[in-house]
Write a protein that holds these residues in place. Sequence first.
Motif, PDB file in Angstrom:
ATOM      1  N   GLU A 151      -4.652  14.550  -5.229  1.00 41.23           N
ATOM      2  CA  GLU A 151      -3.917  15.345  -4.238  1.00 41.23           C
ATOM      3  C   GLU A 151      -4.432  15.037  -2.819  1.00 41.23           C
ATOM      4  OE1 GLU A 151      -3.594  19.422  -5.416  1.00 41.23           O
ATOM      5  OE2 GLU A 151      -2.360  19.948  -3.676  1.00 41.23           O
ATOM      6  N   LEU A 152      -5.728  15.000  -2.701  1.00 43.97           N
ATOM      7  CA  LEU A 152      -6.326  14.689  -1.397  1.00 43.97           C
ATOM      8  C   LEU A 152      -5.922  13.277  -0.950  1.00 43.97           C
ATOM      9  CD1 LEU A 152     -10.016  15.341  -0.493  1.00 43.97           C
ATOM     10  CD2 LEU A 152      -9.066  13.068  -0.198  1.00 43.97           C
ATOM     11  N   PHE A 153      -6.007  12.352  -1.875  1.00 39.72           N
ATOM     12  CA  PHE A 153      -5.652  10.955  -1.598  1.00 39.72           C
ATOM     13  C   PHE A 153      -4.213  10.840  -1.089  1.00 39.72           C
ATOM     14  CE2 PHE A 153      -3.308   7.462  -3.758  1.00 39.72           C
ATOM     15  CZ  PHE A 153      -3.752   6.403  -3.004  1.00 39.72           C
ATOM     16  N   GLU A 158      -3.592   7.286   7.060  1.00 37.91           N
ATOM     17  CA  GLU A 158      -4.376   6.045   7.035  1.00 37.91           C
ATOM     18  C   GLU A 158      -3.508   4.809   7.257  1.00 37.91           C
ATOM     19  OE1 GLU A 158      -7.572   5.222   7.030  1.00 37.91           O
ATOM     20  OE2 GLU A 158      -8.102   7.328   7.216  1.00 37.91           O
ATOM     21  N   LEU A 159      -2.320   4.799   6.654  1.00 37.31           N
ATOM     22  CA  LEU A 159      -1.472   3.612   6.854  1.00 37.31           C
ATOM     23  C   LEU A 159      -0.912   3.573   8.271  1.00 37.31           C
ATOM     24  CD1 LEU A 159       0.383   3.016   3.480  1.00 37.31           C
ATOM     25  CD2 LEU A 159      -1.856   2.294   4.231  1.00 37.31           C
ATOM     26  N   THR A 169      -4.442   1.585  -0.392  1.00 30.98           N
ATOM     27  CA  THR A 169      -4.521   2.873   0.292  1.00 30.98           C
ATOM     28  C   THR A 169      -5.834   3.577  -0.036  1.00 30.98           C
ATOM     29  OG1 THR A 169      -2.126   2.994  -0.014  1.00 30.98           O
ATOM     30  CG2 THR A 169      -3.232   4.972   0.780  1.00 30.98           C
ATOM     31  N   GLU A 170      -6.254   3.446  -1.292  1.00 31.11           N
ATOM     32  CA  GLU A 170      -7.499   4.107  -1.700  1.00 31.11           C
ATOM     33  C   GLU A 170      -8.683   3.626  -0.868  1.00 31.11           C
ATOM     34  OE1 GLU A 170      -8.738   3.380  -5.747  1.00 31.11           O
ATOM     35  OE2 GLU A 170     -10.483   4.673  -5.569  1.00 31.11           O
ATOM     36  N   ALA A 207       0.856  -1.185   0.000  1.00 29.89           N
ATOM     37  CA  ALA A 207       0.000   0.000   0.000  1.00 29.89           C
ATOM     38  C   ALA A 207       0.897   1.241   0.000  1.00 29.89           C
ATOM     39  CB  ALA A 207      -0.898  -0.007   1.244  1.00 29.89           C
ATOM     40  N   ALA A 208       0.588   2.171  -0.897  1.00 31.74           N
ATOM     41  CA  ALA A 208       1.476   3.319  -1.104  1.00 31.74           C
ATOM     42  C   ALA A 208       1.114   4.495  -0.210  1.00 31.74           C
ATOM     43  CB  ALA A 208       1.409   3.761  -2.567  1.00 31.74           C
ATOM     44  N   ALA A 209       2.132   5.088   0.405  1.00 35.07           N
ATOM     45  CA  ALA A 209       1.959   6.371   1.089  1.00 35.07           C
ATOM     46  C   ALA A 209       3.334   6.964   1.350  1.00 35.07           C
ATOM     47  CB  ALA A 209       1.212   6.197   2.414  1.00 35.07           C
TER      48      ALA A 209
END
Lengths: 250, 611
Positions: free
Chosen positions: B87-89, B96-97, B404-405, B56-58
Motif C-alpha cells: 500500500e505504501l509502495f 517517485e516517477l 519503481t520499487e 516502471a509502474a505507478a
Amino acid sequence: MPDEKTITLEIFRYHPESDAGPRFQSYDVPYNEDWVVLDAINWIKDTVDGTLTYRWSCRMGVCGSCGMMINDEPKLSCAVFLKEYYPNPIKVEPLVNFPVERDLVIDMDGFMEKLQSIKPYIIRDDVNDTSQGEYKQSPAELAHYKQYTMCINCMLCYSACPVVGSEPDFLGPAALALGHRYNKDSRDQGFDQRMEKMMEHEAVWGCTFVGECSVVCPKNVDPAGAIQQAKASAAQEYFKGFIMPRGAGK
Amino acid sequence: MGRSSTHQHDVLIIGGGGAGLRAAIAIAQENPDLSVACVSKVYPMRSHTVAAEGGAAAVIKPNDSFENHIYDTVSGSDWLGDQDAIELFVKEAPKELIQLEHWGCPWNREADGSVSVRPFGGMGTERTWFASDKTGFHMLHSLFQTTLKYDNITRYDEHFASKLLVDDGRCCGCAAIELRTGQMRAILGKAIIMCTGGAGRVFPFTTNGAIKNGDGMSMAYREGVALKDMEFIQYHPTGLPGTGILITEASRGEGGILVNKHGYRYLQDYDLGQPLDIHDPEHPRKRTMELGPRDKLSQVFIKEMQKGNTIDSKYGPVVHLDLRHLGEAKINKNLPFVRELAKNYAGIDPVYEPIPVRPVLHYFMGGIDTDLDGATSLRGLYAAGECACVSINGANRLGSNSLTELLVFGARAGASAARFAMDNPDFNVASLEAQAEDESKRIRRDYIETGTTPGTSSGDGGSERIATLRNEMHEAMEGGTGIFRDEKSLTDTCQKIAELRDRFKIVRIDDHTNSFNTDLTAALELGFMLDVAEAIAHSALERKESRGSHQRLDFTNRDDENYLKHSLAFWQDDDAPPRIEYKPVTITKWPPGKRTYGKGSGLTKQENETT
C-alpha cells in the motif's frame, strides 16, 4: 579434439607492476560461430589464463563496459562476432586515446570529470515540486533531444576522435553530446550555465568535424551532429555577447 | 594489496545502481550538510538497472486507482507480499516517477504532453511508464547524471566491498578494495545502505549481467541479518535462447503473442483466459493470456515442452514470440531495443519473423530482510532495491514494479539512514580500522600471496579453479531449484552446494598481483554466490507448498495454514547449512483469495472493471 576449429586472439597485455611496456599474447580459442569476441575472452579467463584483465557486464550492448579496439576499430566486444573475422586472427587492444590501467582496462577518470563539467542534469529556476505532476513535454519536444539521451558512455567515440588523441583537454564527443542533450530538453533552463563550458576553446570549437565519432557510435547517438548544432548555438551566443550581457537574450 | 586507509562519511551506500543513486540523492538533497559516500564495484552507469527494458509502474491516469495497483500486486505476489508495504509502495510510486521526470528521464509522451503508459503482465490497468524499451537505462543515467549536481556525494567507483565492518552490534562501514591499486580501504559511515542488486549469476541461464553476484546479500547474511523468501526466484518467460538476453514483457504489452510449434496460442489451455484476435481493439486484454504473470507463463512453457509442443532449436526447446502484426512503425517507436537485440543476437528481425524465446532466470523476489524504512535487524544497516526484501513482491513480482520499487525504497532507506546517522554520530574508528586491516590480511593470505584459501599454508597451492566450481554451482541450481522442484532435487542441490562451499576453501586463482585483480574479485564473488545459493536451496527445501514462483511437484497446492509466512535464512558458519525460521505476512485489507487470471475464472471486482 584434433578436428575442433579454433581462432587466434592476439591480446594486448600490460601490467603496471611488472611490465616496462605492453606486449601481445596469443591465445587459441575454440571457434563457435555464435560467440562474440567477449565470449572468447571470457573463455580464456575461465579456462586458460585468469590474469587476463578487462571490464564487462551486461553482454547485451547497454552497460557500456566492454569497449575495446578489435582489429584497430573501437567496438563493444559483446556486440561483435567471431564469425566476422574467422578464420583470420583477431587483434584485441584497449581503447586508444586513454591511459591503460592494465591489459584492456582504460583509465576513465578524465571522461568522468569532463562529463561532470558540462552539468548533465536538468537545471531550473523553480523549486522541485512533484505535487504538481509531470512537466508537459510533447512528442515533438521529446524527439528534439531523444537521440542524444542514448549515449551509454562506452567511450568508443573518444577512441575514434583524432582531436581527443591530440588534445587531451578536449571535452570530447560523448560529453558534448550530453551537454547538448540537456540544452535541447524543453524542461531545462541551464543553457547559459552549460554554454560557458561548452564555448571554451577545448569544448565545441575543438571539434574539426571529422565525424568518426558518429561512425563508431553503437547507439546511433550522432555526437558529431550534436556538436555541430552546439557550435551554431555557441556562435549565436558569441554574437549576442556583443550587444547584451550573456543570458539577457533568453 | 597495501595497508588499509580510512575514509569517513555520514552515510555510506554500497552499490551505485538505481536504488543506491536514488538513496544518495534523497540524502544529499534534504541534508546538504551530510557527507554521502557511494561505493560501487563498477562505474555507476554500468550497474544492472541499465538493462531493465519495459517500464516502471505507478498510478497516474484517471482510469486507474491505488486500489487497483495494490490488488494486482497483492494477488501477483500470491498473497505473500506484505500489504502495508504494498500500500505504501503504490501510494508513493507516482511521486517517485514524477520526480524522475523532473530529473530528466525521457518518458514517452502522449500528444498532450503527459506521460504515456502501457499494459504489463498481471496488471489490470495500463500503468507502466516507459522510455521506449530502455527504461532502466534512462532511469539509471538520469539518476547518475543528477548525482553529479551534489557536492556532498563522494563516489568510490570501482571499489569492491568485501566485508561489512560491525562494532558493538552496529554496522559502521565496509572494507573495500580499490581495484586500480589493490589497496584496501576502510570506508566508514554512521549509517550504511546496501544497494547491491540481485544474484542472478547463481544460475547459468540468466538475463543478469556479470556483476550480479549477491555481494550485499552475502555480506549482510554473514553479519547475522536474515535473507528472506530466498526460494522465490523469477523466471522471465521470454529470453533469447543461448544468451539469455531479455526480450521485454512490453513486447506483449504492446500486443505480441506467444505461440507453440503448431502456431497455437497455447496459453489459453492453462487457465489464463481466452485469446482475442490480434486485430481486436481490445487486444491485449489485461490480466489475460500473454498479459498473465511471469511465474505462470514460465511454468506453462515447461508443460508445453512436456507435451511436445515446443519448437526444437539448437539451444533446446523454444516457443515463438510473434510481433509481426504490430508493424514496423510501432516496433520502432515502442520496442526499438527488442528489434536491435533480436537482430544482433538471434539473427531475427521481429518485423518479419517471430522471435524464439524460452524462460530465463531474471529476478530475486527475496533478499535482505528489511522493514518499511529499509532498516535491517543490524543497527545502522539499511537495504533497498533487488538485494532487499521488504516485501512487496512476495512469491512473484509483477513486471514494472521493480524499477519503481528501487526508487520508492531507495528514497525511504536514504531518509531513514540519514536520520539514524544524525542521531548516532559516534563510533569506534579504531576498531573498524582494525577489522579492515584483518580483512586485508585475510585476502592477502588466502588469495594474493599464496593463491590458496583458508586452511592451507603458504605455498601449498589450492586445486580448485573458479570456473569449475561456478559451473558446478550453475548445474546444481538449474537442476534443483528451477521452475519446478521437489524434495529430491532440492536435497541433492543442498548437498552439492555444501560440497562446493567446502571445495571453495581450496580455490586457486592465477593472479597474485594487486592492480585491477579481477581473478581475485571473481573468487570473492563466487564465495558470495555460494552463500546465496545455499540460502535459496534450503529455503526452497523447507517450504512444502507451491506458491507463485516456488512450485513443488511433491506439494502442489498453496498451503496458507502452514506457509502464509516469510522464510528467513540465517547464516550459521562456514561448514553448516543455514537455519530456516519464519515470520508472518502482514495482511491488512486483502484476505488471501484465489489467484485468477483470464476473464470468467472467478473474477474479482477489480478484474471485472478492467477486463
